[in-house]
Scaffold this motif. Structure first.
Motif, PDB file in Angstrom:
ATOM      1  N   ALA A  22       0.837  -1.196   0.000  1.00 24.31           N
ATOM      2  CA  ALA A  22       0.000   0.000   0.000  1.00 24.31           C
ATOM      3  C   ALA A  22       0.873   1.247   0.000  1.00 24.31           C
ATOM      4  O   ALA A  22       2.078   1.205   0.262  1.00 24.31           O
ATOM      5  CB  ALA A  22      -0.906  -0.015   1.227  1.00 24.31           C
ATOM      6  N   ASP A  23       0.252   2.395  -0.295  1.00 25.29           N
ATOM      7  CA  ASP A  23       0.969   3.650  -0.269  1.00 25.29           C
ATOM      8  C   ASP A  23       1.424   3.966   1.157  1.00 25.29           C
ATOM      9  O   ASP A  23       0.841   3.515   2.134  1.00 25.29           O
ATOM     10  CB  ASP A  23       0.070   4.781  -0.771  1.00 25.29           C
ATOM     11  N   GLU A  24       2.464   4.802   1.255  1.00 27.73           N
ATOM     12  CA  GLU A  24       2.969   5.187   2.560  1.00 27.73           C
ATOM     13  C   GLU A  24       1.866   5.878   3.348  1.00 27.73           C
ATOM     14  O   GLU A  24       1.135   6.720   2.831  1.00 27.73           O
ATOM     15  CB  GLU A  24       4.164   6.118   2.389  1.00 27.73           C
ATOM     16  N   GLY A  25       1.737   5.529   4.592  1.00 22.45           N
ATOM     17  CA  GLY A  25       0.705   6.122   5.435  1.00 22.45           C
ATOM     18  C   GLY A  25      -0.572   5.330   5.481  1.00 22.45           C
ATOM     19  O   GLY A  25      -1.454   5.626   6.281  1.00 22.45           O
ATOM     20  N   SER A  26      -0.701   4.298   4.648  1.00 16.79           N
ATOM     21  CA  SER A  26      -1.875   3.428   4.645  1.00 16.79           C
ATOM     22  C   SER A  26      -1.510   2.088   5.260  1.00 16.79           C
ATOM     23  O   SER A  26      -0.342   1.709   5.292  1.00 16.79           O
ATOM     24  CB  SER A  26      -2.375   3.210   3.207  1.00 16.79           C
ATOM     25  N   PRO A  27      -2.502   1.346   5.761  1.00 17.69           N
ATOM     26  CA  PRO A  27      -2.201   0.007   6.296  1.00 17.69           C
ATOM     27  C   PRO A  27      -1.523  -0.867   5.240  1.00 17.69           C
ATOM     28  O   PRO A  27      -1.785  -0.740   4.048  1.00 17.69           O
ATOM     29  CB  PRO A  27      -3.589  -0.531   6.669  1.00 17.69           C
ATOM     30  N   VAL A  28      -0.657  -1.762   5.686  1.00 15.48           N
ATOM     31  CA  VAL A  28       0.080  -2.627   4.779  1.00 15.48           C
ATOM     32  C   VAL A  28      -0.051  -4.076   5.229  1.00 15.48           C
ATOM     33  O   VAL A  28      -0.423  -4.375   6.365  1.00 15.48           O
ATOM     34  CB  VAL A  28       1.580  -2.254   4.714  1.00 15.48           C
ATOM     35  N   THR A  29       0.266  -4.997   4.306  1.00 23.54           N
ATOM     36  CA  THR A  29       0.431  -6.409   4.637  1.00 23.54           C
ATOM     37  C   THR A  29       1.890  -6.756   4.410  1.00 23.54           C
ATOM     38  O   THR A  29       2.403  -6.641   3.298  1.00 23.54           O
ATOM     39  CB  THR A  29      -0.470  -7.304   3.773  1.00 23.54           C
ATOM     40  N   VAL A  30       2.574  -7.154   5.459  1.00 22.52           N
ATOM     41  CA  VAL A  30       4.006  -7.433   5.415  1.00 22.52           C
ATOM     42  C   VAL A  30       4.220  -8.935   5.277  1.00 22.52           C
ATOM     43  O   VAL A  30       3.713  -9.717   6.090  1.00 22.52           O
ATOM     44  CB  VAL A  30       4.694  -6.914   6.688  1.00 22.52           C
ATOM     45  N   THR A  31       4.946  -9.349   4.259  1.00 24.97           N
ATOM     46  CA  THR A  31       5.241 -10.768   4.057  1.00 24.97           C
ATOM     47  C   THR A  31       6.734 -11.067   4.083  1.00 24.97           C
ATOM     48  O   THR A  31       7.130 -12.225   4.108  1.00 24.97           O
ATOM     49  CB  THR A  31       4.667 -11.263   2.719  1.00 24.97           C
ATOM     50  N   ASN A  32       7.575 -10.026   4.051  1.00 21.61           N
ATOM     51  CA  ASN A  32       9.025 -10.224   4.106  1.00 21.61           C
ATOM     52  C   ASN A  32       9.686  -8.917   4.516  1.00 21.61           C
ATOM     53  O   ASN A  32       9.022  -7.895   4.678  1.00 21.61           O
ATOM     54  CB  ASN A  32       9.564 -10.712   2.752  1.00 21.61           C
ATOM     55  N   GLY A  33      10.989  -8.955   4.663  1.00 25.29           N
ATOM     56  CA  GLY A  33      11.722  -7.753   5.025  1.00 25.29           C
ATOM     57  C   GLY A  33      11.793  -7.544   6.532  1.00 25.29           C
ATOM     58  O   GLY A  33      11.217  -8.298   7.316  1.00 25.29           O
ATOM     59  N   HIS A  34      12.506  -6.516   6.925  1.00 25.46           N
ATOM     60  CA  HIS A  34      12.703  -6.173   8.335  1.00 25.46           C
ATOM     61  C   HIS A  34      11.850  -4.952   8.671  1.00 25.46           C
ATOM     62  O   HIS A  34      12.050  -3.873   8.125  1.00 25.46           O
ATOM     63  CB  HIS A  34      14.187  -5.887   8.588  1.00 25.46           C
ATOM     64  N   TRP A  35      10.929  -5.124   9.594  1.00 30.40           N
ATOM     65  CA  TRP A  35       9.998  -4.074  10.001  1.00 30.40           C
ATOM     66  C   TRP A  35      10.029  -3.931  11.515  1.00 30.40           C
ATOM     67  O   TRP A  35      10.452  -4.838  12.230  1.00 30.40           O
ATOM     68  CB  TRP A  35       8.581  -4.391   9.539  1.00 30.40           C
ATOM     69  N   ASP A  36       9.548  -2.786  11.986  1.00 27.97           N
ATOM     70  CA  ASP A  36       9.509  -2.529  13.428  1.00 27.97           C
ATOM     71  C   ASP A  36       8.160  -1.964  13.852  1.00 27.97           C
ATOM     72  O   ASP A  36       7.505  -1.231  13.097  1.00 27.97           O
ATOM     73  CB  ASP A  36      10.584  -1.508  13.822  1.00 27.97           C
ATOM     74  N   ILE A  37       7.785  -2.307  15.067  1.00 33.49           N
ATOM     75  CA  ILE A  37       6.752  -1.559  15.776  1.00 33.49           C
ATOM     76  C   ILE A  37       7.507  -0.395  16.413  1.00 33.49           C
ATOM     77  O   ILE A  37       8.301  -0.589  17.329  1.00 33.49           O
ATOM     78  CB  ILE A  37       6.058  -2.429  16.828  1.00 33.49           C
ATOM     79  N   ALA A  38       7.309   0.796  15.882  1.00 38.69           N
ATOM     80  CA  ALA A  38       8.186   1.921  16.196  1.00 38.69           C
ATOM     81  C   ALA A  38       7.446   3.014  16.956  1.00 38.69           C
ATOM     82  O   ALA A  38       6.272   3.297  16.685  1.00 38.69           O
ATOM     83  CB  ALA A  38       8.775   2.494  14.911  1.00 38.69           C
ATOM     84  N   ALA A  39       8.155   3.636  17.893  1.00 38.40           N
ATOM     85  CA  ALA A  39       7.638   4.805  18.599  1.00 38.40           C
ATOM     86  C   ALA A  39       8.056   6.055  17.838  1.00 38.40           C
ATOM     87  O   ALA A  39       9.209   6.184  17.405  1.00 38.40           O
ATOM     88  CB  ALA A  39       8.183   4.843  20.018  1.00 38.40           C
ATOM     89  N   HIS A  40       7.116   6.968  17.677  1.00 38.57           N
ATOM     90  CA  HIS A  40       7.355   8.198  16.920  1.00 38.57           C
ATOM     91  C   HIS A  40       6.774   9.363  17.719  1.00 38.57           C
ATOM     92  O   HIS A  40       5.693   9.258  18.293  1.00 38.57           O
ATOM     93  CB  HIS A  40       6.680   8.097  15.544  1.00 38.57           C
ATOM     94  N   TYR A  41       7.520  10.453  17.758  1.00 37.61           N
ATOM     95  CA  TYR A  41       7.086  11.639  18.518  1.00 37.61           C
ATOM     96  C   TYR A  41       6.717  12.742  17.550  1.00 37.61           C
ATOM     97  O   TYR A  41       7.539  13.163  16.725  1.00 37.61           O
ATOM     98  CB  TYR A  41       8.211  12.098  19.445  1.00 37.61           C
ATOM     99  N   ASP A  42       5.486  13.207  17.641  1.00 39.04           N
ATOM    100  CA  ASP A  42       4.978  14.249  16.751  1.00 39.04           C
ATOM    101  C   ASP A  42       4.597  15.474  17.587  1.00 39.04           C
ATOM    102  O   ASP A  42       3.465  15.604  18.056  1.00 39.04           O
ATOM    103  CB  ASP A  42       3.770  13.732  15.972  1.00 39.04           C
TER     104      ASP A  42
END
Length: 242
Positions: A22-42
Motif C-alpha cells: 500500500a501507499d505510505e501512510g496506509s495500512p500494509v500487509t508485510v510478508t518479508n523484510g525487516h519491520w519494526d513496531i516503532a515509537a514516533h514523537y509528533d
C-alpha cells in the motif's frame, strides 16, 4: 469431446501473484523484510507505527499505522517445535527466526521494536511497549508469545492487564521471536510509553497489529504441485480420447 476441467486448487496456483504494498501512510500487509513496531514523537504526541527498519544505503522507507496492518507468517508444512525459554516450557509453537539472515532465507518477515526515531534530547531512559489486549480467530486455543534468549516478554495466556511488555532504550532497537500455538489470526494491541527529559511520562493510544499465521506451502511448492496436477489432467484427457 471431453472438456478439460482445471481443479479449484490448480486455479489457485495459476492465480498466485505478489501482493502489492500500500501507499505510505496506509495500512500494509508485510510478508518479508525487516519491520519494526516503532515509537514516533509528533510535537506533543507519542505514536506507534509500523515502519521498515532502516538499512544502510536503502531507498525510501515505508511507514504505516499499526491499526489495519497485517504481518503474514507462512509456516507451510513445518511442524511446531517444543519451545523452552529459560525454565519455562511454552509447549509446541510455530516460532519466527530471531536472526535477520535466517528470516530472509526462510522467507519470513522479521519484526522488532524501535525507539530509534526518539531523540535523547527530548527523552530519557527507555520506551516501554506494553501488550494491552489480545484476540484470536481460528481453531483451538491460540496463544501468542514474544521472547528472546531466556526472557518471555509477552504472553497472551496471562490475561488482561498482565500480558507483558518489552523495554527499548531511546535511540535503540530490539528484536525478538514471536511464537504462535495455532494457525489463525492474532490481534495484538500495543501501547508505548516514554519519559520526557522534563520528567513527565507520555503514552500512545492503543494500536492493534494483526498476525496472520497460515499453513500454506511455499509459492514454489504450490507452483510445482500445480504444474504436476495440470500434467496429470492433460494425461487423463489424452487417455480418454484414445
Amino acid at each position: 469431446m471431453k472438456k478439460l476441467v482445471i481443479s479449484p486448487f490448480a486455479s489457485l496456483v495459476l492465480s498466485i501473484a505478489p501482493a502489492a504494498m500500500a501507499d505510505e501512510g496506509s495500512p500494509v500487509t508485510v510478508t518479508n523484510g525487516h519491520w519494526d513496531i516503532a515509537a514516533h514523537y509528533d510535537v506533543t504526541t507519542l505514536e506507534t507505527e509500523l515502519a521498515q527498519h532502516p538499512e544502510p544505503g536503502g531507498g525510501e522507507e515505508i511507514t504505516a499505522p499499526l491499526n489495519g496492518s497485517t504481518v503474514r507468517y507462512n509456516f507451510g508444512t513445518n511442524a511446531p517445535v517444543n519451545i523452552t525459554v529459560g525454565s519455562n516450557n511454552l509447549g509446541f509453537l510455530w516460532a519466527t527466526p530471531e536472526d535477520e539472515t535466517v528470516a530472509e532465507l526462510a522467507g519470513f518477515p522479521l519484526l522488532g521494536f524501535s525507539a530509534e526515531e526518539l531523540s535523547t534530547n527530548s527523552f530519557s531512559g527507555s520506551v516501554i511497549f506494553t501488550m494491552t489486549d489480545f484476540s484470536y480467530t481460528g481453531s483451538g486455543n491460540g496463544n501468542f508469545y514474544l521472547f528472546k534468549d531466556d526472557t518471555i516478554y509477552m504472553n497472551s495466556t496471562l490475561g488482561t492487564n498482565n500480558y507483558g511488555s518489552i523495554s527499548v532504550q531511546v535511540n535503540q532497537h530490539e528484536d525478538g521471536q514471536f511464537g504462535f500455538s495455532q494457525f489463525g489470526s492474532y490481534g495484538v494491541t500495543f501501547v508505548a510509553s516514554a519519559t520526557l527529559t522534563s520528567g513527565s511520562t507520555i503514552s500512545s493510544d492503543p494500536q492493534t497489529l494483526t498476525y496472520n499465521v497460515i499453513p500454506e506451502p511455499s509459492t514454489y511448492a504450490l507452483v510445482g504441485l500445480g504444474a504436476g496436477m495440470l500434467a496429470l489432467l492433460g494425461w487423463r484427457r489424452r487417455s480418454g480420447q484414445s
